[in-house]
Design a protein around this motif. Sequence first.
Motif, short mmCIF file in Angstrom:
data_model
loop_
_atom_site.label_atom_id
_atom_site.label_comp_id
_atom_site.label_asym_id
_atom_site.label_seq_id
_atom_site.Cartn_x
_atom_site.Cartn_y
_atom_site.Cartn_z
N GLN A 184 24.35 7.79 12.65
CA GLN A 184 24.34 8.11 11.74
C GLN A 184 23.44 9.87 11.90
O GLN A 184 23.96 10.78 11.33
N LEU A 185 23.06 10.29 13.22
CA LEU A 185 22.21 12.20 13.18
C LEU A 185 24.25 12.33 13.08
O LEU A 185 23.60 13.87 12.39
N PRO A 186 25.19 12.28 14.14
CA PRO A 186 25.93 13.77 14.20
C PRO A 186 26.43 13.92 12.56
O PRO A 186 26.99 14.37 12.57
N SER A 187 26.75 13.05 11.96
CA SER A 187 26.33 13.02 10.48
C SER A 187 25.68 13.24 9.03
O SER A 187 26.08 13.31 7.91
N ALA A 188 25.11 13.27 9.56
CA ALA A 188 23.25 13.60 8.78
C ALA A 188 23.81 14.09 7.93
O ALA A 188 24.03 15.60 8.75
N TYR A 189 23.51 14.63 6.51
CA TYR A 189 23.45 15.86 6.01
C TYR A 189 21.85 15.80 5.16
O TYR A 189 21.64 17.29 4.80
N LEU A 190 20.97 14.96 5.31
CA LEU A 190 19.67 15.10 5.16
C LEU A 190 18.89 14.32 5.39
O LEU A 190 19.21 13.05 6.37
N MET A 191 17.73 14.96 6.44
CA MET A 191 16.67 13.91 7.26
C MET A 191 15.35 14.28 5.84
O MET A 191 15.24 15.23 5.66
N ALA A 192 14.63 14.14 5.78
CA ALA A 192 12.89 13.65 5.34
C ALA A 192 11.55 12.81 6.07
O ALA A 192 11.75 11.71 6.52
N ALA A 193 10.52 13.83 4.67
CA ALA A 193 9.14 13.38 5.22
C ALA A 193 8.72 13.13 4.87
O ALA A 193 8.40 14.27 3.77
N TRP A 194 7.82 11.79 3.94
CA TRP A 194 7.16 11.56 3.42
C TRP A 194 5.89 10.90 3.15
O TRP A 194 5.54 10.21 4.23
N LEU A 195 5.21 10.90 2.29
CA LEU A 195 3.70 10.62 2.04
C LEU A 195 3.66 9.98 1.14
O LEU A 195 3.77 11.14 0.10
N ALA A 196 3.49 8.75 1.00
CA ALA A 196 3.19 7.89 -0.62
C ALA A 196 1.56 8.07 -1.27
O ALA A 196 0.87 7.64 -0.32
N ASP A 197 1.78 8.72 -2.33
CA ASP A 197 0.12 8.45 -3.13
C ASP A 197 -0.27 7.14 -3.71
O ASP A 197 0.57 7.09 -3.83
N ARG A 198 -1.23 7.23 -3.04
CA ARG A 198 -1.83 5.86 -3.75
C ARG A 198 -2.12 5.83 -5.67
O ARG A 198 -2.22 4.32 -5.58
N GLY A 199 -1.73 6.74 -5.80
CA GLY A 199 -1.59 7.17 -7.44
C GLY A 199 0.07 5.55 -7.97
O GLY A 199 0.20 5.36 -8.45
N GLY A 200 0.37 5.87 -6.59
CA GLY A 200 2.09 5.35 -7.36
C GLY A 200 3.28 5.72 -7.74
O GLY A 200 4.29 5.28 -7.17
N ASN A 201 3.37 6.93 -8.15
CA ASN A 201 4.10 7.77 -8.88
C ASN A 201 4.78 8.60 -7.72
O ASN A 201 5.26 9.55 -8.33
N VAL A 202 3.56 9.42 -6.89
CA VAL A 202 3.66 10.61 -6.50
C VAL A 202 4.31 10.80 -4.86
O VAL A 202 3.46 10.06 -4.53
N ARG A 203 5.00 11.35 -3.98
CA ARG A 203 5.01 11.30 -2.96
C ARG A 203 5.18 12.81 -2.43
O ARG A 203 5.91 14.19 -3.61
N TYR A 204 4.79 13.14 -1.71
CA TYR A 204 4.67 14.56 -0.84
C TYR A 204 5.15 14.16 0.74
O TYR A 204 5.58 13.42 1.18
N GLY A 205 5.80 15.70 0.41
CA GLY A 205 6.71 15.98 2.05
C GLY A 205 7.72 16.62 1.44
O GLY A 205 7.88 18.29 1.23
#
Length: 350
Positions: free
Chosen positions: A298-319
């Motif tokens: 997938q890497l040669p044609s990837a258009y997006l990469m992301a890194a996320w942290l899930a918050d314990r509240g469940g509705n929010v992610r940071y990154g």
Amino acid sequence: MLLGGAAAMQTHAQGSSRSAAQGTSGNQLAVQVNDDRMTLSVAKVPQVYLYGLIDADAAQRVGAMIQSRKIPPNSDIYLNSPGGDLAAGIALGRLFRAGNMTTHLGSPRRTATQPVFPKSSQCVDACAYAYAGGLFRWAPTGSDRFGAQPVAGNASATMTTAYLKDMGVDPQVFGSAPSGEVTWLDADQMRKDGLANNGRLLPTAVYGPANGGTSLTLTQQARDGEHRLILQCRPDGLSITANYAIGADRARQMVARATHSYFEINDKPAADDNHANISTVGSSVVFTQSIPLTQLNQLPSAYLMAAWLADRGGNVRYGFWMEMDPVRNELRNFSNGCQQMAKQNAPAKG
């Protein structure tokens, strides 16, 4: 709800402003600095409103406020101007860039000593060149309007072209001098042309050998800090590490609230085991995850990469996330190199 590097801070907080309406005559650029407690608690930096005609002495007055730190580095600059003196607009832009400031379109709220401002703002002519000086430049929203306009005359054209190149902006975005017409650009066009970056500079890439394998380090400077993805390919497998530099206090708070972290490629999980170890290192949140070698396809044609942290509240992610087009060549080189390593270390058949 997403809270990350791309989140815009354009809240007009309530409260008093320290330097309201300096230069409020109709033929001068006016300045309002909002640095009250509520503004700083929400936006983290002062909000500086520059509105009206850009006169020849505008940059000198704003420069004096910067020198005295009435306008500190990293401030948010909100512009609303029909234009004015071109040289002053360019000088303002250079001041903004020297102070790592962020430019927006916007009008100040009403105070007891100021008139009612229109809800929509515009930035054209000299104002557009001042806007281009922002290190981070937010595209207009709502009914705000941005007008790019070329200048006539060889000397002026040479000056503006050199300035825009210094600011990392393609001069062609401002049109051609023979027409001299204003080109009204919407938010999508400004982002496409690189005139607006919405708080994120283009990522850079460094590819090379490392620790008996190969590595690709992707780095992006953003409004909220530095974002970094490190892909490492070794004979024993492939891994990806995120380094999210956001300040020591915020990093500790984020890790304390995180339930798990994960990576995505093209908006899909990079691994079935969608959990990575999380830690704080200095002013950064750091987490690493092993990912299958099959993801190399997938890497040669990837258009997006992301890194996320899930918050314990469940509705929010940071990154954060990065677009891959600016680092396409390095991404392909890394993928090819890693695939060659995998073939060399594959067990012999028979």
